[in-house]
Design an enzyme around this catalytic site. Structure first.
Site, PDB file in Angstrom:
ATOM      1  N   MET A  36      52.049 -16.257  -0.665  1.00  0.00           N
ATOM      2  CA  MET A  36      52.178 -17.216  -1.256  1.00  0.00           C
ATOM      3  C   MET A  36      53.485 -16.921  -2.333  1.00  0.00           C
ATOM      4  SD  MET A  36      48.608 -18.683  -2.534  1.00  0.00           S
ATOM      5  CE  MET A  36      47.774 -17.195  -2.673  1.00  0.00           C
ATOM      6  N   CYS A 120      55.410 -23.432   6.249  1.00  0.00           N
ATOM      7  CA  CYS A 120      55.937 -23.944   4.967  1.00  0.00           C
ATOM      8  C   CYS A 120      56.491 -25.441   4.867  1.00  0.00           C
ATOM      9  CB  CYS A 120      57.138 -23.000   4.802  1.00  0.00           C
ATOM     10  SG  CYS A 120      58.043 -23.348   2.907  1.00  0.00           S
ATOM     11  N   LYS A 162      51.758 -18.116  11.930  1.00  0.00           N
ATOM     12  CA  LYS A 162      51.222 -18.904  10.912  1.00  0.00           C
ATOM     13  C   LYS A 162      51.730 -20.533  11.021  1.00  0.00           C
ATOM     14  CE  LYS A 162      48.999 -19.258   6.406  1.00  0.00           C
ATOM     15  NZ  LYS A 162      49.301 -20.642   6.250  1.00  0.00           N
ATOM     16  N   GLY A 225      42.479 -23.043   5.166  1.00  0.00           N
ATOM     17  CA  GLY A 225      42.557 -24.454   4.350  1.00  0.00           C
ATOM     18  C   GLY A 225      41.214 -24.585   3.978  1.00  0.00           C
ATOM     19  N   ASP A 226      41.017 -24.881   2.503  1.00  0.00           N
ATOM     20  CA  ASP A 226      39.999 -25.441   1.725  1.00  0.00           C
ATOM     21  C   ASP A 226      38.778 -24.026   1.722  1.00  0.00           C
ATOM     22  OD1 ASP A 226      41.347 -27.615   1.299  1.00  0.00           O
ATOM     23  OD2 ASP A 226      40.183 -29.087   2.409  1.00  0.00           O
ATOM     24  N   GLY A 248      44.446 -18.733   0.702  1.00  0.00           N
ATOM     25  CA  GLY A 248      45.587 -19.088   0.075  1.00  0.00           C
ATOM     26  C   GLY A 248      45.333 -19.366  -1.329  1.00  0.00           C
ATOM     27  N   ARG A 249      45.406 -20.507  -1.858  1.00  0.00           N
ATOM     28  CA  ARG A 249      44.981 -20.914  -3.256  1.00  0.00           C
ATOM     29  C   ARG A 249      43.758 -20.486  -3.701  1.00  0.00           C
ATOM     30  NH1 ARG A 249      45.635 -26.991  -3.149  1.00  0.00           N
ATOM     31  NH2 ARG A 249      44.619 -26.699  -1.016  1.00  0.00           N
TER      32      ARG A 249
END
Length: 395
Positions: A36, A120, A162, A225-226, A248-249
Site C-alpha cells: 500500500m 493497481c 497480484k 479482499g474484505d 490490505g486495508r
C-alpha cells in the site's frame, strides 16, 4: 514493545493451514501484507512483524525508477537487517524495464521474493494501460511475466503476481491471466476479488477467488479482499480453498491483526483486544520508527498523521484531540498529546472492527483510447506505454 494478547476470548474460528511454499521459500504463517503506497514502508512492516508472522511486501516501486536508482525507489526496497524474507513489489508496463529491475534486485541480493503488480486501480496508472488494465493485453502480460520469471530464476528468487478480476464484469481476465502466469512458472497468484471499475467499493467476490483456486490446482492461490479480522480470513480459506490470504486495508491502524491471524491459523483462540494504552504505545512506536527510517523527525511525524484516524477508529478519543494529533510536529508533542488520553479505557468492541479505509464508489475505468478493442497490443498503444511509469510508486 509488549505484544502479548491483551485479551483472550473463545474464538469460534480455528484453522490449521500449512505453511505457504513459494519456490524455495517457506512462509510459516500463510499471510501476506499487501503493498500500500505510503503505508507499507519499513517502519510499518516492523510494527506488524512484531505482532505476527507472514510475508511483508514493500510499497509498490516502478521498474523504471528502480533501474534509474532514484533515491525514493531505493528507500522503498530497503529492508531491516532482520527482515526475512525480503519481499519487493515491482510495477511495470514494459518487459525490458521489468527485466532489468528484476535482474538488478537479484544480482545485488536485494530481495528474496518479487511480486508483480497487475492490480493497481489508480487512474494515473490505468489510463496508460498499467496496473489492473494490463492483463487485458495478453501479449504484454505474457512478456512481462515471462521476463521477470526468467531473470529471477537466475538467483532462485520466486516471482508471484497480484491482480484483480478484470476491468469490469464484461471484461474479466483473472482466469486467463492466472493460467498464463502459472504456465510461465510463477510461484503463486494473488487475486483481489474486485474489478478495476469497483476500485475498493462494494463487496469482494470470493466466488471468483474460489473459481481461480479450482482452475489452478497446481500453484498456490492467495485471496485478497474484505478481510477485516482473523475470522474473515478463516472464512475465506474455508469458502475458497486458498492457500493463504493477503491483507490490505484491514491492517491500517491495526498491526495486531497479524497476531490474530497467526493465532487463528495455528488453531489458537487468542485475539488482541487493545485498550487505549496499548494503542497509544503502538502509535508512538510507529512514529519513532518512521523518524528513524526517514532520518528526519519532521518528515516522520508528517507521515504518522494519516495513521491517527486509523489507529483510533472506534475509540473514545475526542475530535479536538484527534485533530491536534493529525497536525503533530514532533515526537515530544506526540508524547504530550498521547498523555492526554484516558489510558484506562479498554477495548471498545465492535466499534473498532469491520471495514476501514476509504471504500469510495465504483469509478468509470480510465483506459487508453481503444484499449478494449483488442486483446493484443497495437503499435500506437505500445508507444503510449512509454509514459505509463510516471512515478516511483503508483499506489
Amino acid at each position: 514493545m509488549d505484544t502479548r494478547p491483551t485479551d483472550t476470548l473463545p474464538g469460534p474460528a480455528r484453522l490449521d493451514l500449512p505453511p505457504l511454499q513459494l519456490g524455495g521459500l517457506t512462509i510459516d504463517v500463510p499471510v501476506v501484507l499487501a503493498p500500500m503506497a505510503g503505508v507499507t514502508n519499513k517502519a510499518f512492516r516492523r510494527v506488524c512483524r512484531e505482532y505476527g508472522g507472514g510475508l511483508y511486501v514493500t510499497e509498490m516501486v516502478t521498474a523504471r525508477a528502480l533501474v534509474e536508482r532514484r533515491p525514493e525507489s531505493m528507500r522503498i526496497i530497503d529492508h531491516d537487517p532482520d527482515e526475512t524474507p525480503r519481499s519487493i513489489q515491482i510495477y511495470g508496463v514494459d518487459a525490458v524495464h521489468v527485466g532489468r529491475a528484476v535482474r538488478m534486485v537479484v544480482e545485488e541480493d536485494r530481495a528474496d521474493h518479487v511480486d508483480l503488480n497487475f492490480g493497481c486501480p489508480v487512474p494515473k496508472v490505468t489510463k496508460r494501460g498499467g496496473g489492473s488494465a494490463l492483463p487485458w493485453k495478453t501479449d504484454l502480460f505474457t512478456a512481462i511475466v515471462r521476463t521477470a520469471v526468467e531473470e529471477a530464476s537466475r538467483g532462485g528468487v520466486p516471482v508471484t503476481v497480484k491482480m484483480r478480476k478484470g476491468i469490469d464484469d464484461a471484461h474479466l481476465t483473472h482466469l486467463e491471466a492466472g493460467r498464463i502466469a502459472r504456465d510461465l512458472g510463477v510461484a503463486a497468484v494473488s487475486l483481489h476479488g474486485r474489478t478495476l471499475e469497483q476500485h475498493y467499493s462494494g463487496t469482494a467476490d470470493w466466488n471468483a477467488i474460489a473459481e481461480l483456486r479450482e482452475a489452478l490446482p497446481d500453484v498456490p492461490v492467495l485471496g485478497n479482499g474484505d478481510i477485516w479480522s482473523a475470522e474473515d480470513a478463516v472464512r475465506m480459506v474455508e469458502q475458497t480453498g486458498v492457500d493463504g490470504v493477503v491483507i490490505g486495508r484491514g491492517c491500517q491502524g491495526r498491526p495486531w491483526l497479524f497476531g490474530d491471524l497467526q493465532a487463528a491459523f495455528e488453531g489458537h483462540p487468542d485475539r488482541f483486544r487493545p485498550g487505549v494504552a496499548e494503542v497509544a504505545r503502538t502509535i508512538y512506536r510507529h512514529a519513532e520508527l518512521l523518524v528513524e527510517m526517514f532520518g528526519d523527525e519532521a518528515k516522520g511525524l508528517r507521515d504518522i498523521r494519516k495513521h491517527v484516524a486509523w489507529y483510533f477508529k472506534g475509540y473514545p478519543v475526542g475530535g479536538e484531540l484527534r485533530a491536534r494529533m493529525a497536525q503533530v510536529p514532533d515526537l515530544a508533542t506526540l508524547r504530550e498529546l498521547l498523555a492526554e488520553l484516558d489510558l484506562t479505557v479498554g477495548y471498545p468492541g465492535p466499534a473498532v472492527e469491520g471495514p476501514r479505509g476509504r471504500a469510495g464508489s465504483p469509478k468509470r475505468p480510465h483506459l487508453p483510447q481503444g484499449w478494449l478493442d483488442s486483446r493484443e497490443l497495437g503499435d500506437a498503444e505500445r508507444l503510449g506505454l512509454v509514459a505509463a511509469e510516471l512515478d516511483v510508486s503508483g499506489g
